[in-house]
Each structure stands twice: as structure tokens, then as C-alpha cells.
Design an enzyme around this catalytic site. Structure first.
Site, PDB file in Angstrom:
ATOM      1  N   CYS A 173      33.180 -10.225 -63.371  1.00 34.46           N
ATOM      2  CA  CYS A 173      33.649 -11.088 -64.464  1.00 34.46           C
ATOM      3  C   CYS A 173      33.732 -10.317 -65.773  1.00 34.46           C
ATOM      4  O   CYS A 173      34.632 -10.548 -66.590  1.00 34.46           O
ATOM      5  CB  CYS A 173      32.750 -12.303 -64.606  1.00 34.46           C
ATOM      6  SG  CYS A 173      31.028 -11.916 -65.031  1.00 34.46           S
ATOM      7  N   HIS A 314      27.000 -14.913 -66.302  1.00 37.64           N
ATOM      8  CA  HIS A 314      28.461 -14.957 -66.150  1.00 37.64           C
ATOM      9  C   HIS A 314      29.146 -14.762 -67.490  1.00 37.64           C
ATOM     10  O   HIS A 314      28.627 -15.177 -68.534  1.00 37.64           O
ATOM     11  CB  HIS A 314      28.868 -16.299 -65.548  1.00 37.64           C
ATOM     12  CG  HIS A 314      30.321 -16.402 -65.197  1.00 37.64           C
ATOM     13  ND1 HIS A 314      31.015 -15.413 -64.541  1.00 37.64           N
ATOM     14  CD2 HIS A 314      31.234 -17.401 -65.423  1.00 37.64           C
ATOM     15  CE1 HIS A 314      32.281 -15.783 -64.372  1.00 37.64           C
ATOM     16  NE2 HIS A 314      32.431 -16.977 -64.909  1.00 37.64           N
ATOM     17  N   ASN A 334      38.069 -19.079 -67.630  1.00 37.25           N
ATOM     18  CA  ASN A 334      37.275 -18.466 -66.568  1.00 37.25           C
ATOM     19  C   ASN A 334      38.130 -17.466 -65.796  1.00 37.25           C
ATOM     20  O   ASN A 334      39.330 -17.326 -66.052  1.00 37.25           O
ATOM     21  CB  ASN A 334      36.732 -19.550 -65.633  1.00 37.25           C
ATOM     22  CG  ASN A 334      35.467 -19.130 -64.901  1.00 37.25           C
ATOM     23  OD1 ASN A 334      35.063 -17.973 -64.929  1.00 37.25           O
ATOM     24  ND2 ASN A 334      34.834 -20.081 -64.243  1.00 37.25           N
TER      25      ASN A 334
END
Length: 366
Positions: A173, A314, A334
Site C-alpha cells: 500500500c 495501512h 484506497n
């Protein structure tokens, strides 16, 4: 001799026996069970009392929609996970909460797979418990501090906002968040090209380990930017395509063509007012705590106190903000594809440090 051992007489064989109501009902149930078993075999596993024809049909639709295929016993494992998540979703959505949960491509994965494939932020030690603004090597906020804040802001459809991408199956990520910021800022610096840039996350995953990143096992967006500033820029995705796995670095400084670049970044003060001001300049990279509700999020304003005290795991990107029904929210991008959330985005409650969103906020600029 027992009755079971007696042979029927010819007279008995000649008698026509009419089925009772109970026998007829039993025959009908046998037929239903045969049909049910046939459906179960078609889906790929045997029937238990806990499974219904509706469950099996919906799971078949889920597999088709997300192009899922399983081998052997894995079929049943994924079905059980999917069914458990459906129960969680239904229970949550019946509680009149401010946000809804929904099925997505990750609904049949284990929590361990969620952690491995969907997350990946590792906070560098120098930023832990740091309260002051850290600005290497020169101020990125000089052009932000005096910028007027807008009542609302939504960069999702901005000319320079790249399409939502999907990192899975790789805990990268950090590379996607870093790249999206570079894509946007480079496009802005080029006077807003007509189409968004698509840069290479794979370059960061393969080549930036000397700056502290660990490929698909985690990293941090500031480390990615340090690497890009030192190496001279970021290649396009076409030049260096994504493979969702760590490979040998094939980027050669001054040889591989570069498209994207940044020249500075700043670690913002740990409050949401600072983020509100900075996002006027472009997307803000932030780190958050995720939980199962976040993973299964579908729509609405995410407001879940259970993620407030967890471990940051995250990275996402703040791309705007708004207010509805007296509730302030962030618009957050995201890297889990468009089947997740609202086409890859989530609204997260603002001014409450939801999921620790304000603690590791960074702005990168050119």
C-alpha cells in the site's frame, strides 16, 4: 422366524397398496433433496444442514462476479468464510449505523490474507512519537500555509487524479499511496495534462529497499519519496509494469525513462486542521488502523471507535472533505480496486482522529 425373513405370498403381491399422506410427503422431500444435492454438486462441494440453496446460488454469483476459481477442498473453505462475512454484513446493516458494509472481492479471504495482501505500512522509527513538523529537505508547506481553505473539496474527478488501482496480493500500500501523490503532483506541474499519469509502483517495490522499504512486506511512503528524489524520478507503469511481487530492480538511473517526480515532502502537524489546510495543495498520504468493518465497508461515513487504539497498518490518501447531516468527513482513496467501498473510496468521519488518521500525514509536492 422373524417377519423380515418371511417371503410375501402371491396374494400379497397382487394387492395394490396406495401411499399414505406421510409416504407422499416423504417422496416429495426426497425429490427436493435430490435437486438440492444436484445444485451443491454443480457449485462444487457437498451439502450440509447449514447450507441452503439460496446460499449456494449467491456464492456462485459471487464467484462469477469476481472471477473466483478454487481447487478441491478450497471451495468449501472459501464458501464458509464468505457465508460468515455475509452474516456479519447483514447484522451490521440492520443496526442503523452511519455506514453500510457490503460484499467485495475480499469477502472470502481469511484475516491473515487480509493482513498479507491488503496492508503494508511500517512506520519508520524517526516518525514515531514525533510531534513537530519534519520537513526534509526544504519546506513544502510554504505555498500551503497561506492558501484559503474551501468549504468542501473533492479531487476524485480532478483531471490529474489517476484511476483507483489494486495492490493485492502484495502488502505494498505504501508504494501505491506514494505513487498516487507523485502522479497527481506531476500532472499539476505539467499544467494539468488531459489524462492522468500512470506511474510504476513496481519500481518502488523492487528498487527502494536501501531506503528502508521491504517490498510486499511493508514500507512507508516517505521512504519511497526519498528514493525517487535520489534516483531522479519514477518510470511509467507501461515501462515498468506491476507484478504484485518483489523482483529484481530493472530501473537504471539516467537510462530508464522517467515520467513522474517530486522535489520535497513534509510531515504535517498531528491535527486535522493541518491536513485540511494542506489538502488544498493536493492529496495527503496518511496511515490508519484497519479492522474487519473497514475491509467490508460499502458506503456512508465510516465511524468506528474500535479502530481508534489499534496498530497503524495501512496507507491511504486523503483527496478531499465535506459535511453532510452535520457530520464532517474525509474523502479517502484506497488501493483495493473499485469493487471495494464507493468505487475504491471511503468517507471517514473528520475531526475525531478516526482510525488514527491524523498521526502520520504527509504532503509531497514538486
Amino acid at each position: 422366524m422373524s417377519p423380515c425373513e418371511l417371503h410375501p405370498s402371491k396374494e400379497r403381491l397382487a394387492v395394490s397398496v396406495q401411499p399414505t399422506h406421510e409416504q407422499a410427503t416423504h417422496e416429495k422431500m426426497k425429490l427436493v433433496n435430490i435437486c438440492f444435492l444436484s445444485l451443491a454438486i454443480f457449485v462444487g462441494y457437498s451439502v450440509t444442514q447449514e447450507e441452503t440453496a439460496e446460499d449456494l446460488a449467491k456464492f456462485k454469483e459471487f464467484k462469477k462476479r469476481h472471477k473466483k476459481t478454487y481447487n478441491g477442498a478450497l471451495e468449501r473453505v472459501h464458501f464458509k468464510r464468505w457465508k460468515k462475512r455475509r452474516a456479519v454484513i447483514d447484522d451490521h446493516n440492520n443496526q442503523n449505523r452511519p455506514f453500510l458494509l457490503g460484499e467485495n472481492i475480499y469477502s472470502d479471504l481469511s484475516e491473515e490474507e487480509w493482513d498479507t495482501y491488503l496492508l503494508g505500512v511500517k512506520i519508520p522509527k524517526e516518525f514515531v512519537n514525533t510531534e513537530e513538523v519534519v520537513v526534509p529537505p526544504e519546506s513544502a508547506v510554504q505555498s500551503v500555509g497561506n492558501r484559503q481553505t474551501l468549504p468542501s473539496l473533492d479531487l476524485r474527478n480532478h483531471t490529474c487524479m489517476p484511476p483507483v488501482k489494486i495492490q493485492s496480493p502484495c502488502g505494498g500500500c505504501w508504494a501505491f499511496i506514494a505513487t498516487a501523490a507523485v502522479e497527481f503532483q506531476t500532472c499539476i506541474a505539467n499544467n494539468g495534462t488531459k489524462t492522468p499519469l500512470l506511474l510504476s509502483e513496481q519500481q518502488l517495490i523492487d528498487c527502494s529497499s536501501s531506503y528502508g522499504t521491504k517490498g510486499c512486506s511493508g514500507g512507508f511512503y516517505s521512504q519511497a519519496w526519498d528514493y525517487l528524489m535520489a534516483i531522479g524520478g519514477q518510470a511509467s507503469n507501461a515501462t515498468y509494469p506491476y507484478k504484485a511481487a518483489v523482483g529484481n530492480c530493472s530501473f537504471v538511473k539516467d537510462v530508464t525513462p522517467t515520467v513522474g517526480k517530486i522535489s520535497r515532502y513534509s510531515f504535517l502537524a498531528k491535527n486535522e486542521t493541518a491536513i485540511l489546510t494542506a489538502v488544498q495543495k493536493g492529496p495527503i498520504a496518511v496511515s490508519i488502523v484497519t479492522n474487519s468493518n473497514f475491509t467490508l465497508y460499502k458506503s456512508g461515513i465510516f465511524d468506528d471507535d474500535t479502530c481508534k487504539n489499534g496498530t497503524v497498518n495501512h496507507g491511504v490518501l486523503i483527496v478531499g472533505y465535506g459535511r453532510t447531516n452535520s457530520t464532517d468527513y474525509w474523502i479517502v482513496r484506497n488501493s483495493w480496486g473499485t469493487s471495494w467501498g464507493m468505487s475504491g473510496y471511503i468517507f471517514m468521519k473528520r475531526n475525531v482522529n478516526i482510525c488514527r488518521i491524523a498521526e502520520y500525514a504527509f504532503l509531497a509536492t514538486i
